[in-house]
Design an enzyme around this catalytic site. Structure first.
Site, PDB file in Angstrom:
ATOM      1  N   ASP A  75      38.448  55.535  38.811  1.00  0.00           N
ATOM      2  CA  ASP A  75      39.636  54.716  39.040  1.00  0.00           C
ATOM      3  C   ASP A  75      40.650  54.794  37.905  1.00  0.00           C
ATOM      4  O   ASP A  75      40.378  55.369  36.847  1.00  0.00           O
ATOM      5  CB  ASP A  75      39.235  53.252  39.275  1.00  0.00           C
ATOM      6  CG  ASP A  75      38.044  52.831  38.419  1.00  0.00           C
ATOM      7  OD1 ASP A  75      37.924  53.336  37.282  1.00  0.00           O
ATOM      8  OD2 ASP A  75      37.230  52.018  38.871  1.00  0.00           O
ATOM      9  N   ASN A 136      31.745  40.638  40.530  1.00  0.00           N
ATOM     10  CA  ASN A 136      31.910  40.332  41.955  1.00  0.00           C
ATOM     11  C   ASN A 136      31.285  41.413  42.835  1.00  0.00           C
ATOM     12  O   ASN A 136      31.498  41.430  44.039  1.00  0.00           O
ATOM     13  CB  ASN A 136      33.395  40.162  42.288  1.00  0.00           C
ATOM     14  CG  ASN A 136      34.195  41.426  42.024  1.00  0.00           C
ATOM     15  OD1 ASN A 136      33.631  42.446  41.629  1.00  0.00           O
ATOM     16  ND2 ASN A 136      35.497  41.377  42.228  1.00  0.00           N
ATOM     17  N   HIS A 138      31.869  44.702  42.621  1.00  0.00           N
ATOM     18  CA  HIS A 138      32.667  45.911  42.881  1.00  0.00           C
ATOM     19  C   HIS A 138      32.029  47.150  42.254  1.00  0.00           C
ATOM     20  O   HIS A 138      31.361  47.072  41.229  1.00  0.00           O
ATOM     21  CB  HIS A 138      34.139  45.751  42.464  1.00  0.00           C
ATOM     22  CG  HIS A 138      34.409  45.699  41.002  1.00  0.00           C
ATOM     23  ND1 HIS A 138      35.403  44.896  40.455  1.00  0.00           N
ATOM     24  CD2 HIS A 138      33.866  46.354  39.938  1.00  0.00           C
ATOM     25  CE1 HIS A 138      35.442  45.073  39.151  1.00  0.00           C
ATOM     26  NE2 HIS A 138      34.518  45.948  38.808  1.00  0.00           N
ATOM     27  N   GLU A 143      36.902  46.241  45.587  1.00  0.00           N
ATOM     28  CA  GLU A 143      36.664  44.806  45.520  1.00  0.00           C
ATOM     29  C   GLU A 143      35.995  44.315  46.805  1.00  0.00           C
ATOM     30  O   GLU A 143      35.991  45.037  47.820  1.00  0.00           O
ATOM     31  CB  GLU A 143      38.012  44.087  45.311  1.00  0.00           C
ATOM     32  CG  GLU A 143      38.737  44.457  44.018  1.00  0.00           C
ATOM     33  CD  GLU A 143      38.121  43.787  42.777  1.00  0.00           C
ATOM     34  OE1 GLU A 143      36.877  43.756  42.648  1.00  0.00           O
ATOM     35  OE2 GLU A 143      38.898  43.301  41.927  1.00  0.00           O
TER      36      GLU A 143
HETATM   37  C1  F6R Z   1      34.980  51.411  35.740  1.00  0.00           C
HETATM   38  C2  F6R Z   1      34.810  50.751  37.022  1.00  0.00           C
HETATM   39  C3  F6R Z   1      34.250  49.363  37.176  1.00  0.00           C
HETATM   40  C4  F6R Z   1      33.317  48.931  36.049  1.00  0.00           C
HETATM   41  C5  F6R Z   1      32.928  47.480  36.240  1.00  0.00           C
HETATM   42  C6  F6R Z   1      32.065  46.964  35.103  1.00  0.00           C
HETATM   43  O1  F6R Z   1      35.496  52.708  35.901  1.00  0.00           O
HETATM   44  O2  F6R Z   1      35.126  51.340  37.984  1.00  0.00           O
HETATM   45  O3  F6R Z   1      33.583  49.285  38.404  1.00  0.00           O
HETATM   46  O4  F6R Z   1      32.185  49.742  36.039  1.00  0.00           O
HETATM   47  O5  F6R Z   1      34.078  46.689  36.322  1.00  0.00           O
HETATM   48  O6  F6R Z   1      32.804  46.937  33.937  1.00  0.00           O
HETATM   49  P1  F6R Z   1      32.144  46.631  32.524  1.00  0.00           P
HETATM   50  O7  F6R Z   1      31.190  47.743  32.257  1.00  0.00           O
HETATM   51  O8  F6R Z   1      33.273  46.594  31.556  1.00  0.00           O
HETATM   52  O9  F6R Z   1      31.421  45.330  32.675  1.00  0.00           O
END
Ligand code: F6R
Length: 234
Positions: A75, A136, A138, A143
């Site tokens: 992303d 959440n 994702h 989302e």
């Molecule tokens: C990152 C991504 C997100 C993260 C998720 C957890 O490229 O796509 O899905 O893996 O938000 O983020 P952290 O590791 O910062 O808790």
């Protein structure tokens, strides 16, 4: 280390974060050794920092060669290259990934629809997709409510996500759940108490409310967790 299987997903739980990072870096290395031109989908975020640290260590010990690996990522925030900069800083600048093998989403593209279409096509089928998980549920920035067949697209981030991420744009481009599910192997990494409930929900009833639960549709999915993140699993 404790090994279990829930709803078809293999789960490894380690006592310490460092052990998780070593395991994940080791598994990525193993796949690259099997196929030097591996199509590898990377994730960003806090979770991945220790994993990149271990990968860099393995590279410095000459245990892994990234020169032919094809790099993709999950992303990017709209209007920015934040994910690219993160990967540059924590990974690309420290190993021998070849510039011509890096293919990332461009959050600054003039036509975001076209950019998403281009990326969906370029990604095709990945050999290995690495994932973190949001509180959440994702994966990527898919989302809650995202379709299990969704493709690369622009998405509005939930308030909870924006809160977790700090000062970031409200919109992001993300590969879809469908795009992720096409990968041959999927490896999800999770650390800490704050992820434990979401992770146990992801391994419970499949629901659009918890995007990561879509992973139950696939074989070859592995969760690698620390004790805190795995604490709600029986
Ligand atoms: C990152 C991504 C997100 C993260 C998720 C957890 O490229 O796509 O899905 O893996 O938000 O983020 P952290 O590791 O910062 O808790």
């Amino acid at each position: 280390m404790k090994k279990t299987k829930k709803r078809g997903i293999e789960v490894l739980v380690f006592a310490k974060e460092k052990e998780v990072a070593e395991e994940v870096a080791g598994l990525i290395t193993k796949e690259i050794r099997k196929k030097s031109g591996l199509r590898l989908g990377l994730a960003t975020g806090k979770t991945m920092i220790p994993v990149y640290r271990e990968l860099v260590k393995l590279y410095k010990k000459k245990k892994v060669n990234f020169s032919k690996v094809k790099i993709f990522s999950l992303d990017e925030y709209v209007g920015t290259n934040k994910m690219r900069n993160y990967l540059e800083k924590n990974f690309f600048s420290k190993v021998n990934v070849s510039r011509s093998n890096i293919n990332l989403l461009d959050g600054k593209a003039r036509n975001l629809n076209l950019e998403c279409k281009r990326y969906e096509k370029d990604i095709g089928r990945l050999d290995l997709q690495i994932l973190g998980i949001g509180r959440n549920g994702h994966i990527g920035f898919n989302e809650p409510g995202s379709g299990f067949r969704s493709n690369t697209r622009k998405i509005k981030l939930e308030r909870a996500t924006l809160k977790d991420k700090g000062k970031f744009p409200e919109f992001a481009l993300t590969i879809g759940i469908g795009t992720i599910l096409r990968a041959n192997k999927i490896l999800l990494v999770g650390f800490g108490k704050s992820k434990s409930e979401t992770i146990s929900s992801a391994l419970d009833k499949m629901s659009k409310k918890i995007p990561a639960s879509a992973l139950q549709r696939r074989k070859n999915v592995l969760f690698v967790l620390d004790k805190q993140a795995g604490k709600n699993l029986k």
